[in-house]
Scaffold this active site. Structure first.
Site, PDB file in Angstrom:
ATOM      1  N   GLU A 270       0.881  -1.180   0.000  1.00  0.00           N
ATOM      2  CA  GLU A 270       0.000   0.000   0.000  1.00  0.00           C
ATOM      3  C   GLU A 270       0.909   1.217   0.000  1.00  0.00           C
ATOM      4  O   GLU A 270       1.554   1.508   1.002  1.00  0.00           O
ATOM      5  CB  GLU A 270      -0.890  -0.022   1.246  1.00  0.00           C
ATOM      6  CG  GLU A 270      -1.825  -1.217   1.316  1.00  0.00           C
ATOM      7  CD  GLU A 270      -2.937  -1.172   0.282  1.00  0.00           C
ATOM      8  OE1 GLU A 270      -3.158  -0.110  -0.309  1.00  0.00           O
ATOM      9  OE2 GLU A 270      -3.563  -2.224   0.056  1.00  0.00           O
ATOM     10  N   CYS A 304      -2.165   9.067   2.702  1.00  0.00           N
ATOM     11  CA  CYS A 304      -1.891   8.560   1.355  1.00  0.00           C
ATOM     12  C   CYS A 304      -3.012   8.896   0.391  1.00  0.00           C
ATOM     13  O   CYS A 304      -2.777   9.065  -0.789  1.00  0.00           O
ATOM     14  CB  CYS A 304      -1.658   7.055   1.408  1.00  0.00           C
ATOM     15  SG  CYS A 304      -3.025   6.176   2.185  1.00  0.00           S
TER      16      CYS A 304
HETATM   17  P1  NAD Z   1       8.551   4.846   4.375  1.00  0.00           P
HETATM   18  O1  NAD Z   1       8.490   3.984   3.172  1.00  0.00           O
HETATM   19  O2  NAD Z   1       9.723   5.687   4.579  1.00  0.00           O
HETATM   20  O3  NAD Z   1       8.413   3.949   5.712  1.00  0.00           O
HETATM   21  C1  NAD Z   1       7.362   3.030   5.878  1.00  0.00           C
HETATM   22  C2  NAD Z   1       7.837   1.882   6.752  1.00  0.00           C
HETATM   23  O4  NAD Z   1       8.885   1.203   6.084  1.00  0.00           O
HETATM   24  C3  NAD Z   1       8.405   2.322   8.097  1.00  0.00           C
HETATM   25  O5  NAD Z   1       8.017   1.405   9.094  1.00  0.00           O
HETATM   26  C4  NAD Z   1       9.903   2.229   7.875  1.00  0.00           C
HETATM   27  O6  NAD Z   1      10.613   1.984   9.062  1.00  0.00           O
HETATM   28  C5  NAD Z   1       9.975   1.030   6.962  1.00  0.00           C
HETATM   29  N1  NAD Z   1      11.200   0.942   6.164  1.00  0.00           N
HETATM   30  C6  NAD Z   1      12.044   1.939   5.814  1.00  0.00           C
HETATM   31  N2  NAD Z   1      13.066   1.420   5.081  1.00  0.00           N
HETATM   32  C7  NAD Z   1      12.842   0.103   4.983  1.00  0.00           C
HETATM   33  C8  NAD Z   1      13.528  -0.967   4.326  1.00  0.00           C
HETATM   34  N3  NAD Z   1      14.645  -0.768   3.643  1.00  0.00           N
HETATM   35  N4  NAD Z   1      12.997  -2.211   4.418  1.00  0.00           N
HETATM   36  C9  NAD Z   1      11.843  -2.420   5.089  1.00  0.00           C
HETATM   37  N5  NAD Z   1      11.170  -1.453   5.723  1.00  0.00           N
HETATM   38  C10 NAD Z   1      11.657  -0.214   5.661  1.00  0.00           C
HETATM   39  O7  NAD Z   1       7.207   5.687   4.324  1.00  0.00           O
HETATM   40  P2  NAD Z   1       6.793   6.868   5.282  1.00  0.00           P
HETATM   41  O8  NAD Z   1       7.464   8.095   4.833  1.00  0.00           O
HETATM   42  O9  NAD Z   1       6.945   6.435   6.680  1.00  0.00           O
HETATM   43  O10 NAD Z   1       5.222   6.948   4.997  1.00  0.00           O
HETATM   44  C11 NAD Z   1       4.681   7.827   4.094  1.00  0.00           C
HETATM   45  C12 NAD Z   1       4.389   7.114   2.792  1.00  0.00           C
HETATM   46  O11 NAD Z   1       3.479   6.055   3.033  1.00  0.00           O
HETATM   47  C13 NAD Z   1       3.716   8.019   1.806  1.00  0.00           C
HETATM   48  O12 NAD Z   1       4.258   7.799   0.534  1.00  0.00           O
HETATM   49  C14 NAD Z   1       2.261   7.570   1.862  1.00  0.00           C
HETATM   50  O13 NAD Z   1       1.529   7.862   0.704  1.00  0.00           O
HETATM   51  C15 NAD Z   1       2.411   6.112   2.108  1.00  0.00           C
HETATM   52  N6  NAD Z   1       1.198   5.546   2.695  1.00  0.00           N
HETATM   53  C16 NAD Z   1       0.418   4.724   1.944  1.00  0.00           C
HETATM   54  C17 NAD Z   1      -0.771   4.209   2.452  1.00  0.00           C
HETATM   55  C18 NAD Z   1      -1.671   3.341   1.632  1.00  0.00           C
HETATM   56  O14 NAD Z   1      -2.571   2.726   2.187  1.00  0.00           O
HETATM   57  N7  NAD Z   1      -1.474   3.253   0.325  1.00  0.00           N
HETATM   58  C19 NAD Z   1      -1.142   4.535   3.763  1.00  0.00           C
HETATM   59  C20 NAD Z   1      -0.319   5.382   4.497  1.00  0.00           C
HETATM   60  C21 NAD Z   1       0.857   5.857   3.956  1.00  0.00           C
END
Ligand code: NAD
Length: 533
Positions: A270, A304
């Protein structure tokens, strides 16, 4: 995204009472719930409203993820044997506990994420809705059911759904309760164990929910929360879990999906969005203007499915743009643990820099500010005003990249076809919103929009809080949450069939040629027999 560089420090939070309900001691007890005994460092958790240190959690190590998955797997053996009704009873108790303790979790969500209370309340509602929905529907989705065999009469078949084992959930910071727990509910109802890795910025909500699930009767160890850094814990989680549920940015989602694919593990992604809102010439502007405000400002735009592009038909553009600007300026910003504010803070320094950077880049290249445009350090460390810009063009970062802040660009369009074409002109495909009095036409138009959800006369939540699938087209994701797809994905499907009377092969009294002739004739007859679904 990291909030700041001061991330690993020894504990030392003053014994502060953050609210009548949340003390430093409570946050310490929550931190002690983290499944991270191998941690040698702690992570400093900041309160975005003030920039103060809220508390600390262990910085889990890869060994913690391995151990948590093993413990969840062990607890899962017994849980999977329980009936759907027994699992549902736990979820319905959890539902009540979340509602009964909502004041405490609202404080925690606000303190760790900086959002307004009304937006934190959406998380409470959502988790309760998911718990009720899957408690009442899991059996219908997953109980064994008869399926028609290849040939009627000869074959009797059944479809079974087995839990996958342990589901790894990687959650972002923007909805720390909903996105850590909302998917855990169907995963658990399907008979799985769960290991949640919340974002390093917002771990307390997931830890709180884990405690409440146990209070509701979830077996100890079945749901584990490992706090720590995604870059360190992501790969071990993909290794040790049987399925990955990732919510976060498209960039990280690509990495996690690749790790899962290498290991031939299934996953659901997502991801990000750059969502469009379309105002048709017949829209009811008394509803469309506040609807757009909600779409732009919910959770400070750190959602998001929030709105970052507004396409308005020329017939109503001037009046709509003027009214939207006035309404955005009237949004009440503030940092309090009450329902008085309309919008809270951004999550931290990096997010503030990104949002302010997108606005400055656009203004520097000629965009016009119709509302907002400024940071508000007078209100708290990371506040930014709801902002509306016109004259945004392709060379500006704001035009195509996800800002993830309370900032939208507004565009005048000559026709509905142009609005659809521009809405679809994006690498993302998460959510869209259409405003029209002709809802029949709106529904038809919605099917031309390349997004996983389209809300008519609503910005984002009509499609979220439902039993229907939610997720993204294009670079906004893979797979869906909610509805049947939101639980079936947490299972392995198995077909069991019993062959009766004759094998599906040449019987002893025919030769192969005769069998082929007979079967060809039979197929023509069978074509007329309805398939039992
Ligand atoms: P992010 O991708 O930086 O982090 C998300 C998660 O991934 C965190 O728990 C982080 O610790 C983890 N992570 C970071 N690097 C990783 C790696 N190399 N391997 C595995 N996990 C890792 O995202 P963010 O900035 O925290 O969140 C915002 C983003 O999330 C925005 O782009 C938003 O649109 C999206 N989002 C999408 C939805 C949806 O349902 N489509 C919902 C909420 C947020």
């Amino acid at each position: 995204m990291a909030r700041s560089s001061k991330q690993t420090e020894p504990p030392g939070t003053a014994a502060r009472q953050w609210s009548p309900r949340v003390s430093a001691a409570l946050l310490e007890r929550l931190a002690a719930r983290a499944a991270a005994p191998a941690a040698t460092k702690t992570i400093v958790i900041e309160a975005p409203f003030s920039g103060e240190v809220l508390g600390h959690v262990p910085q889990g190590a890869p060994a913690d993820v391995v151990a948590a998955c093993a413990q969840a797997r062990e607890a899962q053996q017994e849980w999977a044997q329980r009936s759907f009704a027994a699992r549902a009873a736990v979820m319905l108790r959890f539902h009540d506990l979340v509602i009964d303790n909502s004041a405490e979790i609202l404080d925690i969500i606000q303190l760790e994420s900086g959002k307004a209370r009304r937006h934190a309340f959406e998380e409470v509602l959502d988790v309760a809705i998911q718990a009720r929905y899957y408690a009442h529907t899991a059996a219908a989705f997953l109980e064994p059911r008869r399926r028609q065999g290849a040939l009627p009469v000869l074959t009797k078949a059944w479809e079974h759904h087995h839990p996958r084992g342990v589901i790894g959930i990687i959650a972002p910071w923007n909805y720390p309760l909903t996105l850590a727990v909302g998917d855990a509910v169907p995963a658990l109802m399907a008979g799985n164990g769960v290991v949640v890795k919340p974002d390093a910025l917002t771990p307390f909500s997931a830890l709180w929910a884990a405690g409440l699930l146990e209070e509701a009767g979830l077996p100890r160890g079945l749901l584990q929360v490992v706090t720590g850094r995604g870059a360190e814990l992501g790969e071990p989680l993909v290794d040790a879990a049987d399925y990955l549920m990732f919510t976060g940015s498209t960039a990280t989602g690509r990495k996690v999906a690749a790790l899962a694919a290498e290991r031939l593990k299934d996953s659901s992604m997502e991801l990000g969005g750059k969502n469009a809102l379309l105002v048709l010439p017949d829209a009811n502007l008394r509803r469309a203007v506040p609807g757009a405000v909600r779409g732009i400002t919910s959770n400070g735009g750190q959602l998001c499915i929030s709105i970052e592009r507004v396409y308005v038909h020329a017939a109503v553009y001037d009046v709509f743009a003027a009214r939207l600007a006035v309404s955005l300026r009237a949004v009440r910003l503030g940092a309090s643990l009450t329902f008085l504010e309309d919008m809270g803070s951004l999550i931290g320094a990096d997010q503030l820099a990104k949002v302010a950077g997108h606005v400055a880049d656009a203004v520097g290249k000629g965009a016009e500010v119709l509302a907002g445009g400024n940071a508000r350090p007078d209100l708290g460390a990371y506040f930014f005003e709801p902002t509306l810009l016109s004259g945004v063009s392709a060379e500006m970062d704001l035009c195509r990249a996800e800002t993830f802040g309370p900032v939208a660009a507004i565009y005048r369009c000559a026709s509905v076809d142009e609005m659809v074409a521009r809405a679809n002109d994006s690498s993302y495909g998460l959510n869209a919103s259409i405003w029209t009095r002709d809802t029949r036409f709106g529904r038809e138009l919605a099917t031309r929009i390349q997004t996983g959800t389209v809300n008519i006369n609503e910005a984002y939540s009509a499609t979220w809080a439902s039993a229907s699938p939610m997720g993204g087209f294009k670079e906004s994701g893979l797979g869906r949450r909610h509805g049947a797809q939101g639980i079936v994905k947490f299972t392995e499907a198995q077909t069991v069939a019993v062959e009766r009377l004759l094998a599906i092969d040449t019987p002893p009294f025919l030769n192969h040629q005769q069998y082929a002739t007979l079967m060809s004739a039979a197929m023509k007859l069978l074509k007329r027999v309805p398939i039992v679904k």
